[in-house]
Design an enzyme around this catalytic site. Sequence first.
Site, short mmCIF file in Angstrom:
data_model
loop_
_atom_site.label_atom_id
_atom_site.label_comp_id
_atom_site.label_asym_id
_atom_site.label_seq_id
_atom_site.Cartn_x
_atom_site.Cartn_y
_atom_site.Cartn_z
N LYS A 199 -1.78 -1.23 -11.71
CA LYS A 199 -1.71 0.07 -12.37
C LYS A 199 -0.64 -0.09 -13.43
CE LYS A 199 -0.75 4.98 -11.89
NZ LYS A 199 -0.42 6.09 -10.97
N ILE B 57 -6.06 4.93 -13.12
CA ILE B 57 -5.61 5.76 -12.00
C ILE B 57 -4.84 6.89 -12.67
CG2 ILE B 57 -4.21 5.92 -9.93
CD1 ILE B 57 -4.62 2.87 -9.58
N TYR C 281 2.01 -2.01 -9.14
CA TYR C 281 2.30 -0.87 -10.00
C TYR C 281 3.45 -1.27 -10.90
CZ TYR C 281 -0.51 2.64 -7.54
OH TYR C 281 -1.54 3.38 -7.01
#
Length: 175
Positions: A31, A73, A3
Site C-alpha cells: 500500500k 486501498i 504499508y
Amino acid sequence: MLYNIPYRSAVGLTNETLLALAEHPNIVGLKDCCADRAQSIELLRERPAAFRVLTGEDAQYHDALIDGADGAILLSAHVETAGFAKVWQELAAGNRDAALAAWQSVSELTRLLFAEPGPAPAKHWLWRTGLIDSPEVRSPMVAVSDALAARLDHDIARRGVAITERGPRGLVNAG
C-alpha cells in the site's frame, strides 16, 4: 502486504528497501502512500512481476493507475465504490477519456472526505446512508463539525443516495 505511509509512521521506506522486501515469498504487495510520485513511478518500473502496488492516496488514485499501479486501498472507495471501480475498469479497458470522466465524478469526494481528520467524515457518510449504525469515533478523534456534516449530507443527496434520519444515538429510521 507492506504499508509505506511516512506521514503516519515518521519514516518512509526507500525503494531499495521495498524492492529487497518484495523478493520475500510472503510479501505480495504494497500500500503506497509515500506521497512522492517519482518514487512510486520508479518502484512500479523496477518491481518484480508478481509484486502488486496499490495506492493508498485517495486524491492520487487516477494518476497512480495511469502510472501502472495495480489498484488501491482507499477510504473514499468505501462510500463511492462503484465510481472508483469504474475508473479502474475504464482504464483496464483502455478507455482513458471515460476513466478520466469517471474520476472527475468522484475526485471532489476525496477532498470532502478529507476536509477534517478521518475517519470521521467517512463514518458520517456511511451512517447517513444506513451502512453503519453510528458515526461515533473513539477518542482522541472527534466527530465531524456541523458545517462538514451539512456539506456531506448535501453531497449524499446530490448523488441521489437516500439519507437516513439521525438521532442522538444513531439511526432512527433507515427506511
